[in-house]
Design an enzyme around this catalytic site. Sequence first.
Site, short mmCIF file in Angstrom:
data_model
loop_
_atom_site.label_atom_id
_atom_site.label_comp_id
_atom_site.label_asym_id
_atom_site.label_seq_id
_atom_site.Cartn_x
_atom_site.Cartn_y
_atom_site.Cartn_z
N ASN A 253 0.87 -1.17 0.00
CA ASN A 253 0.00 0.00 0.00
C ASN A 253 0.91 1.23 0.00
O ASN A 253 1.49 1.57 1.02
CB ASN A 253 -0.88 -0.03 1.26
CG ASN A 253 -1.72 1.23 1.38
OD1 ASN A 253 -1.74 2.07 0.49
ND2 ASN A 253 -2.41 1.37 2.52
N TRP A 254 1.03 1.82 -1.17
CA TRP A 254 1.97 2.94 -1.30
C TRP A 254 1.44 4.22 -0.65
O TRP A 254 2.16 5.21 -0.56
CB TRP A 254 2.30 3.19 -2.78
CG TRP A 254 2.99 2.04 -3.46
CD1 TRP A 254 3.33 0.82 -2.90
CD2 TRP A 254 3.45 1.98 -4.81
NE1 TRP A 254 3.97 0.03 -3.84
CE2 TRP A 254 4.05 0.71 -5.03
CE3 TRP A 254 3.41 2.88 -5.89
CZ2 TRP A 254 4.61 0.33 -6.26
CZ3 TRP A 254 3.95 2.50 -7.12
CH2 TRP A 254 4.55 1.24 -7.30
N LYS A 255 0.18 4.22 -0.27
CA LYS A 255 -0.47 5.40 0.34
C LYS A 255 -0.24 6.62 -0.55
O LYS A 255 -0.19 6.49 -1.77
CB LYS A 255 0.03 5.59 1.78
CG LYS A 255 -0.15 4.31 2.61
CD LYS A 255 0.05 4.51 4.08
CE LYS A 255 -0.15 3.18 4.79
NZ LYS A 255 -0.02 3.28 6.24
N GLU B 25 -6.67 4.65 7.79
CA GLU B 25 -6.55 6.09 7.47
C GLU B 25 -7.83 6.61 6.83
O GLU B 25 -8.21 7.76 7.04
CB GLU B 25 -5.31 6.31 6.59
CG GLU B 25 -4.04 6.16 7.42
CD GLU B 25 -2.88 5.48 6.71
OE1 GLU B 25 -2.82 5.49 5.47
OE2 GLU B 25 -2.01 4.92 7.43
N SER C 169 3.65 -1.95 10.32
CA SER C 169 5.10 -2.02 10.54
C SER C 169 5.71 -3.37 10.16
O SER C 169 6.64 -3.83 10.83
CB SER C 169 5.44 -1.63 11.99
OG SER C 169 5.04 -0.29 12.24
N GLY D 122 3.00 -0.92 4.29
CA GLY D 122 3.06 0.50 3.96
C GLY D 122 4.49 0.90 3.64
O GLY D 122 5.00 0.67 2.54
N GLY D 123 5.17 1.48 4.64
CA GLY D 123 6.51 2.04 4.44
C GLY D 123 7.47 1.13 3.70
O GLY D 123 8.14 1.57 2.74
P1 13P Z 1 3.21 0.56 7.67
O1 13P Z 1 3.74 -0.72 7.07
O2 13P Z 1 3.94 1.78 7.16
O3 13P Z 1 3.12 0.50 9.16
O4 13P Z 1 1.71 0.73 7.11
C1 13P Z 1 0.83 -0.32 7.27
C2 13P Z 1 -0.39 -0.03 6.50
O5 13P Z 1 -1.18 0.81 6.87
C3 13P Z 1 -0.61 -0.79 5.25
O6 13P Z 1 -1.88 -0.59 4.76
#
Ligand code: 13P
Length: 254
Positions: free
Chosen positions: A9-11, A97, A213, A234-235
């Site tokens: 998920n690149w957000k 989010e 994470s 995410g990250g």
């Molecule tokens: P992180 O891996 O940055 O904690 O984000 C998790 C996330 O929200 C994936 O959708």
Amino acid sequence: MRTPLIAGNWKMNTDSESAAALASAIAARAGEFSAAELLVCPPSIFLTSVRDAIGGAAVGLGAQNMYHEPKGAFTGEISAAMLTSINATYVILGHSERRHVFGETDEDVNKKTVAALGAELKPIVCVGELLEEREAGRTAEVIRSQFEGSLAGISAGDMADVVIAYEPVWAIGTGKVATPEQAEEVHADLRKQLVDRYNAELAESVRILYGGSVKPDNAAELLSQANIDGALIGGASLKADDFLAIAQASSATV
Ligand code: 13P
């Protein structure tokens, strides 16, 4: 046997150039990870360029959100049919989010889930408790209620196309990962709800991802849990090497 789904998920990250470059870097090595299903979910504006960068490689394309209406006067929104028209196959729905920054409710998530399934787009439906809810001993209750609300009225036939993602809100972007035991407890409870609502066979086939994470150094332990069937990242999904190292960790557990 559930094929692990490793989803990035690149957000709201990358730009035109770096999105295509990240997708190309992942696509170039995707053939090494045939034991896992790889998926990238870029910002919607880059979906088509990421699709083109993936080319024929075994990397799926997913969106991060959509609106439940099929078309019309909904400025700024995109529909399920628009996503399938550019060959997206998954959509993340009800990410924390979306729920906490943009106020999406279980009812909104449910409408979107129904619309996605109606358009043959596979929803990744997210659930997860806040830190204060965990500390108050309310995790199971919160997850059950999100499960009930977000997946209300989904038939067994449709549920086979749904992926669930457990993302404890306190573990997202914080570096505070849930312990494998904490995650497995919730995943096992979600599986039990699937058994109770549908049947054991269907419950065994639905993938339940963990998110929050996930990094190359904690992925193997999380993914080796009986009811953790992949990761929503995410990250660490913004670096091809890290994303693929997590895919590698999942392959080692199947
Ligand atoms: P992180 O891996 O940055 O904690 O984000 C998790 C996330 O929200 C994936 O959708």
